[in-house]
Design a protein around this motif. Structure first.
Motif, PDB file in Angstrom:
ATOM      1  N   UNK B 145       0.848  -1.211   0.000  1.00 42.00           N
ATOM      2  CA  UNK B 145       0.000   0.000   0.000  1.00 42.00           C
ATOM      3  C   UNK B 145       0.876   1.251   0.000  1.00 42.00           C
ATOM      4  N   UNK B 149       0.824   3.903  -2.920  1.00 41.06           N
ATOM      5  CA  UNK B 149       0.341   5.249  -2.596  1.00 41.06           C
ATOM      6  C   UNK B 149       1.395   6.300  -2.936  1.00 41.06           C
ATOM      7  N   UNK B 155       5.611  12.222  -5.132  1.00 41.13           N
ATOM      8  CA  UNK B 155       6.191  11.701  -3.887  1.00 41.13           C
ATOM      9  C   UNK B 155       7.670  11.441  -4.043  1.00 41.13           C
TER      10      UNK B 155
ATOM     11  N   UNK C  51      -4.244   8.884  -0.640  1.00 39.41           N
ATOM     12  CA  UNK C  51      -3.812   7.722   0.159  1.00 39.41           C
ATOM     13  C   UNK C  51      -2.478   7.941   0.868  1.00 39.41           C
ATOM     14  N   UNK C  52      -1.487   8.430   0.130  1.00 37.18           N
ATOM     15  CA  UNK C  52      -0.185   8.618   0.758  1.00 37.18           C
ATOM     16  C   UNK C  52      -0.233   9.748   1.793  1.00 37.18           C
ATOM     17  N   UNK C  53      -1.041  10.788   1.516  1.00 35.12           N
ATOM     18  CA  UNK C  53      -1.159  11.879   2.483  1.00 35.12           C
ATOM     19  C   UNK C  53      -1.791  11.360   3.777  1.00 35.12           C
ATOM     20  N   UNK C  55      -1.482   8.287   4.898  1.00 40.73           N
ATOM     21  CA  UNK C  55      -0.542   7.395   5.575  1.00 40.73           C
ATOM     22  C   UNK C  55       0.642   8.148   6.175  1.00 40.73           C
ATOM     23  N   UNK C  56       1.088   9.194   5.518  1.00 45.59           N
ATOM     24  CA  UNK C  56       2.330   9.864   5.949  1.00 45.59           C
ATOM     25  C   UNK C  56       2.061  11.231   6.559  1.00 45.59           C
TER      26      UNK C  56
END
Lengths: 149, 346, 70
Positions: B145, B149, B155, C51-53, C55-56
């Motif tokens: 994930x 993500x 990123x 999603x990454x925002x 999670x992190x």
């Protein structure tokens, strides 16, 4: 890739090349529980001709049969109710202890398993146990007396 | 390259890549479900979905992990690398479906929170034979994930290539977790020799490819002694036209390109994902990274406007037909006049 | 054992909830702050950041605050 990244990759894979096979073999080593016929039982199997034992509970029933012309025994298990468990394994047991895995049950219905009498822990009674392989607990048990010759 | 971000960059090659990927997955699912239904007609739809999606995710992860070393061993595999991130994200989605169906089927029957049930249904954490294999799968899914993500270039740029690459190298941990997840899951339940055999073959293939790439995949690279101003690297004839020779001098990883009767040297490391520029080609006058097509002008290491990436450049000299390079890098984007190749050598 | 896992799962839930609350404003205002190239980018890209925002979020919160100070 930078040289340092390449070195890291090399290190990771050298370690993995040792670790993964060791874990792989160790896991197979410590799980010595081959299913008898397992999932590959022909589901359309016809019942053998001669019943030699049967028993029934609310949850499931079993009929043990043999056939003079065929080797081994055939067990028909009928699962009657929907058990609230996802992985139902059928075991031959001895005093509540699981001994040999016969195979898997899923939805209610009829299942056939074939095995040789040597696999049964006792010659007088066939002790069956339904076991939840995920939660690792016994679900139902059934004792099925075997009629001798 | 970075001017402005879009959600997904699809060009003709990437679309073709994704079509092949979808076709492959479709064929595999058909074969898997067909075979399973033939062998076990009594199987429930949920179990079939769980097994099919889990197996697909495992297969895709194997493919993803094999692409890197294959490309190092033979550049003919580079087209597979070009769009590897779509393969990775697809792997995660199949793993996610597998995980969600498992949570619903195996862990949502009681009144315990399914996630708590996942960790507590089996607590033989000290045993290998009874180890709760579900937890291993959960760990691998979390890693997949995080990778999916953060797979967007945004990123990569904003976490920094180093942190990003470190995060994405956790895929190897995820792979180890998944192998044990499948092995324990299959072996504890049924000891299916077919499944265990395929898994074993997959593990041996992935490990051998990575070891082969690490130890033998150093084609076209060599190390010269450090400490001199100019270091002799190779002859003119050793470099094909519009291609490069890669050399590692001290810590400098340098790509020397030959094109249009000229020679120019830049850093071998692409700014995007540290791809090997020296394994790319000169396309439309620009060095083109074989990984994702980032481009740089050979004479100054700058991406053509409006892009802003820059790599270091190096001084070259030609003595007879021997090429010498000065391993001290110029600041990124510094123009260095390319060395003209005399006509008699062309 | 059960109570440790229960609290771990609760922590995970709280962390994710905070992440979801953080992710929307981050993808619309935070991302262009820390990376000017994200200014005026399409909606699809911003949704892809969620999603990454989520999670992190602690890391990104620090980056956002730093970007605001400069």
């Amino acid at each position: 890739m930078t040289p340092s990244l390449r070195r890291r990759h090399r290190l990771i894979w050298v370690v993995s090349a040792f670790l993964l096979p060791i874990l792989f073999i160790a896991a197979l080593w410590v799980i010595p529980e081959p299913a008898i016929d397992g999932d590959f039982n022909p589901p359309t199997a016809r019942p053998y001709s001669e019943p030699i034992g049967q028993a029934s509970t609310e949850a499931f029933s079993g009929v043990l049969r043999r056939d003079g012309n065929l080797p081994g025994w055939q067990l028909e298990v009928q699962l009657k109710e929907h058990l609230a468990a996802a992985s139902i394994q059928l075991y031959l047991a001895e005093n509540g202890q699981r001994r040999r895995l016969l195979g898997h049950l899923q939805a209610p219905g009829s299942y056939f398993f074939h095995f040789f009498p040597e696999a049964a822990p006792s010659t007088d009674v066939l002790e069956l146990q339904l076991y939840d392989g995920i939660k690792r607990q016994a679900l139902k048990e059934l004792r099925l007396p075997i009629q001798g010759d | 390259m970075s001017t402005q971000y879009t959600a997904v960059i699809w060009n003709r090659e990437k679309k073709r890549y994704d079509r092949y990927l979808a076709g492959l997955i479709g064929l595999f699912l058909l074969a898997f479900c067909g075979l399973t239904l033939a062998l076990q007609p009594e199987i429930t739809a949920e179990t079939l979905i769980i097994r099919a999606t889990g197996t697909t995710a495992l297969l895709l992860l194997h493919l993803t992990l094999m692409i890197g070393p294959l490309c190092r061993i033979d550049p003919a595999f580079l087209p597979l690398l070009y769009n590897r991130r779509h393969l990775g994200v697809t792997t995660f989605f199949f793993g996610l479906i597998h995980g969600v169906f498992n949570l619903i089927q195996f862990h949502s029957l009681g009144n315990v929170n399914p996630l708590v049930s996942l960790f507590t249904a089996n607590v033989h954490y000290g045993s290998l034979s009874n180890f709760p294999f579900q937890v291993l799968g959960f760990g691998a899914l979390v890693i997949l994930f995080l990778m999916a993500a953060t797979s967007h270039d945004f990123w990569l740029k904003n976490l920094g290539p180093k942190a990003w690459k470190t995060l994405h190298m956790f895929v190897y941990l995820a792979y180890g977790l998944l192998v044990m997840h499948v092995l324990l899951g299959v072996a504890q339940a049924e000891h299916s020799p077919v499944a265990i055999g395929f898994l074993g073959m997959g593990v041996v293939t992935v490990i051998s490819l990575h070891l082969a790439a690490a130890f033998f995949g150093q084609r076209g690279q060599f190390t010269a002694a450090a400490g001199e101003d100019f270091v002799e690297v190779c002859g003119l004839a050793d470099i094909e036209d519009k291609r490069a020779k890669v050399c590692l001098i001290g810590k400098e990883n340098i790509a020397i390109f030959k094109y249009d009767g000229k020679l120019a040297a830049v850093s071998n490391i692409c700014k995007h994902q540290h791809g090997p520029l020296g394994e790319g080609k000169i396309v439309d006058g620009c060095i083109t990274c074989p990984w994702h097509g980032y481009q740089y002008l050979p004479e100054n290491g700058c991406s053509p406007p409006p892009f802003t990436e820059k790599v270091s450049t190096y001084e070259l000299k030609l003595v007879g037909d021997r090429i010498f390079v000065n391993p001290r890098p110029h600041p990124e984007g510094t123009r260095v006049e390319p060395v003209e190749i005399p006509r008699k050598h062309e | 054992m059960e109570s440790i896992i229960q609290s771990f799962v609760t922590f995970l839930g709280v962390y994710a909830a905070a992440g979801i609350v953080f992710a929307l404003p981050f993808s619309f205002w935070g991302a262009p702050r820390i990376d000017p190239a994200a200014k005026g980018s399409p909606l699809g890209f911003r949704l892809l950041l969620l999603p990454a925002a989520t999670a992190l979020w602690p890391l990104l919160l620090i980056k956002w605050i730093k970007a605001l100070q400069t």
